[in-house]
Design an enzyme around this catalytic site. Structure first.
Site, PDB file in Angstrom:
ATOM      1  CE  LYS A 127      -3.962   1.858   2.626  1.00 30.02           C
ATOM      2  NZ  LYS A 127      -4.839   1.595   3.804  1.00 30.02           N
ATOM      3  CB  SER A 132      -7.897   3.667   2.901  1.00 30.72           C
ATOM      4  OG  SER A 132      -7.094   3.039   3.886  1.00 30.72           O
ATOM      5  CB  SER A 183      -8.438   0.783   5.866  1.00 28.72           C
ATOM      6  OG  SER A 183      -8.965   2.067   6.075  1.00 28.72           O
TER       7      SER A 183
END
Length: 482
Positions: free
Chosen positions: A92, A167, A191
């Site tokens: 990420k 996210s 997330s």
């Protein structure tokens, strides 16, 4: 389509888009395939799939080939490259990897290349894993969708008219479509679990402290980030998530929150089912919960109904504390550059709806009340260790569903009461697919365990995984003729 000739099968199952991380590593370690072949197969898939999905912001073609060559050379010399030998992973945009900038999805950090890998990245690389790309995210992970002004929007591989969640949306799509076998993300308020639900993969939010998270030397870290946010893995199977957890877990000298707590074992095989809360749960979500509960019952688990104690209170305090800290941490005056357009709108709408704490007394009292909520949950989980319920009370809505004013912000948050309660209390929680719903999107559930009882939620997750219909590949990730 039926008259078309299907594409030739990969030379080895480990090169296919549905291969598990464990299968890939096993085949590489047995030298049935090379790590180089695995990486090339994934790079080819990325070239075909990613332009339509925008899941990976950066692709490390040359570096991934070099890392794969190192794995193969180690094996050729009789060495052990590690339990994740040759497994392609995505990382990420807010987890440090020296191969590219840690942008946090924000234009202001587009050139912020870190000096060292995050501990979890280093541990994965030491175990033989090969970073193959960066997963997209919203600015600083604030939204429950994945879009930003720096890289743009990530699309859902099942239906482009549905949000992929946030996210950690880029990593979820990368894993779901076979561009990577494991994704490294984090979870402050769902997330990992919400994108896992949206994309049809497995996502684990470990217990607070189980897995090291980023701590920038010399810089203060907001208390909500210390207490609510954890790093964790995504994969296509529960076993792969467990394998990644074993590699990433443990104390890190640079992270004062990390620890080496033993796993809680020998818990009763009893699961409490949550079918409704707040404004109610969509019947299609309930259908997935029922499939999961039936799987556990058939496997010998005792299944009972529960109402999680102080659930709304936990969700409200989580939200107010989070928004209070976000307003302080993400002040454009301090950042030196505004947030992106969608992140600015989300912060405005969410903080207005949440009513951030205005005084030190209110803020301190909120943290004090967490102990009251945690005590009630601990009492429940001493009798019913695993809680089964929805990740979201709704099916995934359209892109930007979490924007549009205070009402939209409230609705998005209400769907996630059970999810954010796990963050508020620091509990381990596993998102697992539960078949395909009639809207053409994956169904999914989450399993929440007591603190440090990852083994319990993983065991329950394996039962659910084995007992529900397997998902097909998402349409956007299918090979021609598949």
């Amino acid at each position: 389509m039926g008259a078309m000739t299907a594409p030739s099968a990969p030379a080895h199952d480990a090169l296919g888009p549905h291969a598990s991380a464990a299968d890939i590593a096993g085949a590489v370690r047995r030298r049935e395939v090379s790590a180089a072949e695995v990486v090339e197969a994934h790079l080819e898939r990325i070239a075909r799939v990613n332009p339509g999905m925008n899941a990976l912001t950066v692709v490390f073609a040359d570096r991934a080939r070099e890392a794969a060559s190192t794995v193969d050379s180690t094996l050729a010399a009789g060495g052990d490259p590690g339990p994740l030998a040759g497994v392609p992973i995505s990382v990420k945009e807010n987890i440090d990897l020296t191969w590219s900038a840690t942008t946090n999805g924000w234009r202001g950090m587009a050139e912020a290349v870190p000096a060292r890998d995050a501990t979890i990245v280093q541990r994965m690389r030491d175990a033989g894993a090969v970073p193959i790309g960066r997963g997209n995210m919203p600015d600083f992970g604030m939204r429950w969708d994945t879009d930003n002004d720096l890289f743009g929007r990530t699309l859902n591989p099942w239906r482009p008219d549905r949000s992929v969640g946030g996210s950690s949306g880029g990593d979820a799509v990368s894993v779901a479509t076979g561009m990577s076998a494991v994704g490294l993300g984090n979870d402050f308020g769902g997330s990992l679990r919400l994108p896992a639900y949206a994309a049809g993969v497995v996502g684990l939010r470990p217990s607070r402290g189980r897995v090291p998270r980023a701590a920038v030397a010399g810089y203060p870290v907001a208390l909500t980030l210390q207490e609510f946010s954890v790093n964790g893995p995504m994969a296509r199977t529960v076993d792969d998530v467990a394998l990644a957890l074993d590699v990433m877990r443990g104390v890190d000298a640079t992270d004062p929150v990390s620890l080496d707590a033993p796993c809680v074992r020998d818990l009763p095989r009893r699961v409490g089912v949550v079918r409704s809360f707040g404004d109610g749960v969509d019947p299609r979500v309930v259908a997935g919960i029922e499939r999961a509960a039936a799987s556990l019952s058939r496997a010998g688990w005792e299944v009972v109904d529960v109402d999680p104690p102080r659930l709304e209170e936990a969700a409200v305090i989580w939200r107010r504390l989070s928004c209070t800290d976000m307003l302080m941490s993400l002040d454009p005056t301090d950042l030196g550059m505004p947030l992106g357009r969608s992140a600015t709108a989300f912060l405005r709408d969410s903080t207005a709806a949440a009513r951030p704490y205005e005084t030190a007394r209110e803020y301190a009292e909120a943290w004090a009340q967490r102990a009251v909520v945690a005590a009630d949950w601990r009492r429940l989980q001493s009798e019913v260790p695993v809680i089964l319920g929805p990740v979201s009370a709704s099916r995934m809505r359209g892109p930007d569903y979490d924007l549009g004013g205070q009402d939209a912000a409230d609705r998005a948050w209400r769907d996630l009461w059970l999810t954010v309660a796990a963050n508020f209390l620091g509990l381990p929680s596993l998102a697992v697919p539960a078949g395909l719903a009639d809207d053409g999107m994956p169904a999914g559930v989450q399993l929440i365990g007591p603190m440090f009882a990852e083994d319990a939620v993983l065991d329950a997750g394996r039962v659910v995984e084995a007992g529900v219909p397997a998902l097909p590949a998402p349409p956007a990730g299918r090979a021609d003729g598949e």
